[in-house]
Design a protein around this motif. Structure first.
Motif, PDB file in Angstrom:
ATOM      1  N   ARG A 139       0.780  -1.261   0.020  1.00  0.00           N
ATOM      2  CA  ARG A 139       0.066  -0.066  -0.125  1.00  0.00           C
ATOM      3  C   ARG A 139       0.928   1.316   0.047  1.00  0.00           C
ATOM      4  N   GLY A 140       2.231   1.141  -0.179  1.00  0.00           N
ATOM      5  CA  GLY A 140       3.050   2.293  -0.057  1.00  0.00           C
ATOM      6  C   GLY A 140       3.340   2.710   1.311  1.00  0.00           C
ATOM      7  N   TRP A 141       2.620   2.226   2.465  1.00  0.00           N
ATOM      8  CA  TRP A 141       2.819   2.669   3.708  1.00  0.00           C
ATOM      9  C   TRP A 141       4.278   2.373   4.394  1.00  0.00           C
ATOM     10  N   TYR A 142       5.197   1.626   3.751  1.00  0.00           N
ATOM     11  CA  TYR A 142       6.455   1.205   4.353  1.00  0.00           C
ATOM     12  C   TYR A 142       7.359   1.183   3.310  1.00  0.00           C
ATOM     13  N   PRO A 143       7.729   2.058   2.446  1.00  0.00           N
ATOM     14  CA  PRO A 143       8.395   1.896   1.243  1.00  0.00           C
ATOM     15  C   PRO A 143       9.981   1.458   1.610  1.00  0.00           C
ATOM     16  N   THR A 144      10.713   0.624   0.836  1.00  0.00           N
ATOM     17  CA  THR A 144      11.868   0.191   1.026  1.00  0.00           C
ATOM     18  C   THR A 144      12.583   0.401  -0.151  1.00  0.00           C
ATOM     19  N   GLU A 145      13.956   0.532  -0.164  1.00  0.00           N
ATOM     20  CA  GLU A 145      14.619   0.701  -1.393  1.00  0.00           C
ATOM     21  C   GLU A 145      15.296  -0.646  -1.888  1.00  0.00           C
ATOM     22  N   ALA A 146      15.440  -0.679  -3.177  1.00  0.00           N
ATOM     23  CA  ALA A 146      16.453  -2.005  -3.504  1.00  0.00           C
ATOM     24  C   ALA A 146      17.760  -1.791  -3.375  1.00  0.00           C
ATOM     25  N   ALA A 147      18.152  -2.960  -2.796  1.00  0.00           N
ATOM     26  CA  ALA A 147      19.688  -2.773  -2.588  1.00  0.00           C
ATOM     27  C   ALA A 147      20.409  -2.894  -3.739  1.00  0.00           C
ATOM     28  N   PRO A 148      21.667  -2.074  -4.015  1.00  0.00           N
ATOM     29  CA  PRO A 148      22.517  -2.403  -5.035  1.00  0.00           C
ATOM     30  C   PRO A 148      23.286  -3.809  -4.976  1.00  0.00           C
ATOM     31  N   GLN A 149      23.237  -4.498  -6.381  1.00  0.00           N
ATOM     32  CA  GLN A 149      23.784  -5.942  -6.222  1.00  0.00           C
ATOM     33  C   GLN A 149      25.191  -5.945  -5.448  1.00  0.00           C
ATOM     34  N   ASP A 150      25.900  -4.941  -5.414  1.00  0.00           N
ATOM     35  CA  ASP A 150      27.289  -5.012  -4.912  1.00  0.00           C
ATOM     36  C   ASP A 150      27.035  -4.994  -3.322  1.00  0.00           C
TER      37      ASP A 150
END
Length: 87
Positions: A65-76
């Protein structure tokens, strides 16, 4: 009291539930770690697993629902963590 509940949004309620689940898992983790009796430890490990499942389910709903946004971690960074913590 009813007015207070009416002003408590679904996002607020879910955030409160997630916070409570985090506290519960912390408590059950301590009890499981310090249980002297193996049967008691197993009971609390089962409860802890159930609580982690609930916590993750709440997190998933909030994230969707967009209430707990997380960022994708870079592969490195993922690779660094894998090297540090994996066998």
């Amino acid at each position: 009291m009813a007015d207070c509940v009416k002003n408590f949004s679904e996002k607020d309620m879910m955030g409160d539930i997630l916070s409570c689940q985090k506290m519960l898992t912390g408590g059950y983790n301590t009890v499981a770690n310090e249980a002297a009796n193996p049967e008691i430890k197993n009971v609390f490990m089962d409860i802890l697993n159930d609580e982690h499942t609930i916590q993750h389910d709440v997190f998933d709903v909030m994230s969707q629902r967009g209430w707990y946004p997380t960022e994708a971690a870079p592969q490195d960074k993922i690779n660094t963590v894998k090297q540090k913590y994996c066998c």
